[in-house]
Design a protein around this motif. Sequence first.
Motif, PDB file in Angstrom:
ATOM      1  N   VAL A  90     -44.848  10.224  19.940  1.00  0.00           N
ATOM      2  CA  VAL A  90     -45.803   9.171  20.285  1.00  0.00           C
ATOM      3  C   VAL A  90     -46.053   8.277  19.072  1.00  0.00           C
ATOM      4  O   VAL A  90     -46.068   7.049  19.174  1.00  0.00           O
ATOM      5  CB  VAL A  90     -47.130   9.774  20.806  1.00  0.00           C
ATOM      6  N   ARG A  91     -46.212   8.885  17.898  1.00  0.00           N
ATOM      7  CA  ARG A  91     -46.456   8.108  16.679  1.00  0.00           C
ATOM      8  C   ARG A  91     -45.277   7.173  16.382  1.00  0.00           C
ATOM      9  O   ARG A  91     -45.459   6.003  16.043  1.00  0.00           O
ATOM     10  CB  ARG A  91     -46.716   9.051  15.506  1.00  0.00           C
ATOM     11  N   GLN A  92     -44.058   7.688  16.517  1.00  0.00           N
ATOM     12  CA  GLN A  92     -42.868   6.867  16.257  1.00  0.00           C
ATOM     13  C   GLN A  92     -42.779   5.715  17.254  1.00  0.00           C
ATOM     14  O   GLN A  92     -42.454   4.585  16.892  1.00  0.00           O
ATOM     15  CB  GLN A  92     -41.604   7.730  16.315  1.00  0.00           C
ATOM     16  N   ARG A  93     -43.089   5.991  18.505  1.00  0.00           N
ATOM     17  CA  ARG A  93     -43.032   4.945  19.534  1.00  0.00           C
ATOM     18  C   ARG A  93     -44.077   3.867  19.263  1.00  0.00           C
ATOM     19  O   ARG A  93     -43.812   2.675  19.407  1.00  0.00           O
ATOM     20  CB  ARG A  93     -43.242   5.560  20.914  1.00  0.00           C
ATOM     21  N   LEU A  94     -45.272   4.271  18.837  1.00  0.00           N
ATOM     22  CA  LEU A  94     -46.313   3.292  18.508  1.00  0.00           C
ATOM     23  C   LEU A  94     -45.888   2.442  17.314  1.00  0.00           C
ATOM     24  O   LEU A  94     -46.111   1.230  17.301  1.00  0.00           O
ATOM     25  CB  LEU A  94     -47.639   3.994  18.223  1.00  0.00           C
ATOM     26  N   ARG A  95     -45.271   3.081  16.332  1.00  0.00           N
ATOM     27  CA  ARG A  95     -44.787   2.322  15.168  1.00  0.00           C
ATOM     28  C   ARG A  95     -43.723   1.320  15.593  1.00  0.00           C
ATOM     29  O   ARG A  95     -43.751   0.160  15.179  1.00  0.00           O
ATOM     30  CB  ARG A  95     -44.220   3.279  14.116  1.00  0.00           C
ATOM     31  N   GLN A  96     -42.783   1.770  16.405  1.00  0.00           N
ATOM     32  CA  GLN A  96     -41.738   0.858  16.873  1.00  0.00           C
ATOM     33  C   GLN A  96     -42.340  -0.316  17.628  1.00  0.00           C
ATOM     34  O   GLN A  96     -41.922  -1.464  17.448  1.00  0.00           O
ATOM     35  CB  GLN A  96     -40.757   1.596  17.793  1.00  0.00           C
ATOM     36  N   LYS A  97     -43.319  -0.020  18.458  1.00  0.00           N
ATOM     37  CA  LYS A  97     -43.916  -1.074  19.274  1.00  0.00           C
ATOM     38  C   LYS A  97     -44.645  -2.106  18.409  1.00  0.00           C
ATOM     39  O   LYS A  97     -44.508  -3.308  18.623  1.00  0.00           O
ATOM     40  CB  LYS A  97     -44.869  -0.460  20.298  1.00  0.00           C
ATOM     41  N   ILE A  98     -45.402  -1.650  17.422  1.00  0.00           N
ATOM     42  CA  ILE A  98     -46.138  -2.609  16.586  1.00  0.00           C
ATOM     43  C   ILE A  98     -45.174  -3.397  15.707  1.00  0.00           C
ATOM     44  O   ILE A  98     -45.356  -4.590  15.480  1.00  0.00           O
ATOM     45  CB  ILE A  98     -47.262  -1.954  15.770  1.00  0.00           C
ATOM     46  N   GLU A  99     -44.114  -2.741  15.213  1.00  0.00           N
ATOM     47  CA  GLU A  99     -43.143  -3.470  14.397  1.00  0.00           C
ATOM     48  C   GLU A  99     -42.405  -4.514  15.235  1.00  0.00           C
ATOM     49  O   GLU A  99     -42.154  -5.623  14.768  1.00  0.00           O
ATOM     50  CB  GLU A  99     -42.169  -2.504  13.734  1.00  0.00           C
ATOM     51  N   LEU A 100     -42.089  -4.176  16.460  1.00  0.00           N
ATOM     52  CA  LEU A 100     -41.456  -5.149  17.348  1.00  0.00           C
ATOM     53  C   LEU A 100     -42.390  -6.322  17.603  1.00  0.00           C
ATOM     54  O   LEU A 100     -41.967  -7.483  17.579  1.00  0.00           O
ATOM     55  CB  LEU A 100     -41.053  -4.490  18.663  1.00  0.00           C
ATOM     56  N   MET A 101     -43.668  -6.026  17.792  1.00  0.00           N
ATOM     57  CA  MET A 101     -44.656  -7.087  18.015  1.00  0.00           C
ATOM     58  C   MET A 101     -44.734  -8.013  16.803  1.00  0.00           C
ATOM     59  O   MET A 101     -44.745  -9.233  16.949  1.00  0.00           O
ATOM     60  CB  MET A 101     -46.022  -6.455  18.284  1.00  0.00           C
ATOM     61  N   VAL A 102     -44.753  -7.425  15.611  1.00  0.00           N
ATOM     62  CA  VAL A 102     -44.821  -8.237  14.393  1.00  0.00           C
ATOM     63  C   VAL A 102     -43.550  -9.070  14.235  1.00  0.00           C
ATOM     64  O   VAL A 102     -43.611 -10.257  13.905  1.00  0.00           O
ATOM     65  CB  VAL A 102     -45.045  -7.340  13.148  1.00  0.00           C
TER      66      VAL A 102
END
Length: 174
Positions: A90-102
Motif C-alpha cells: 500500500v505504501r509503495q502504491r501511494l508513493r507511485q501515485k503521488i509521484e505520478l501526480m507530481v
Amino acid sequence: MRLLKEPLIHFILLGAALFAVYAGLNRPDSKEGIVVTASMVQALEAQFSNDWNRAPSAEERQGLIRDYVREELAVREALALGLDRNDPVVRQRLRQKIELMVEEDAVVRAPTDGELENYLQANADLFRDENGALPKLEEIHSLVVFEWENQQRLEQLDGFYSELETRYGVQVEL
C-alpha cells in the motif's frame, strides 16, 4: 467490594473508557452513504468502452456499478480496520501515485538548442554509440529532448520531496 477500592482497578477502568472514547471518535463515519452519480457511471462506461471498444450492455452497466460500490465498501472497511497501516504494498502504491501526480503536473517547457547541446555534452556517456562516438545533436535530437525533459521532471520531483521534508521535518537517527 474491596476490589472496587483498588487504584489498579480504577486505572484499568479509566484506561478502557478512554480507549473506547478514542476509538469512537476516530472511526470513519459509517453513516456517510455511498452515492453513485450519473457522472461516475459515465466514467465507468467510458473506461469500459476504452477497454472493450464498445459500450457496455445494460447488464454490464449494472455490473460496473455493483463492482464500483463493492470496491468502495471494501476500501472503507479496510481503512476502518487499519489495513492500510504498515503495509509495504500500500505504501509503495501511494508513493507511485503521488509521484505520478507530481510528474503529470510538472511544467516542462521546450528546451532551446543550446540547452540540448549543453545537456548532450554534460551527459555524453548516455548517448555514445557502440564505438564510443558521440553523435551530433541533429542525429539524436528526439532522444536528447526526451532525456532532457525526463531530467526536468526528476528535478521537479526532487523539489517536491525537499518541500515535504521541510514541511514534515525529517530526522534520521542511526
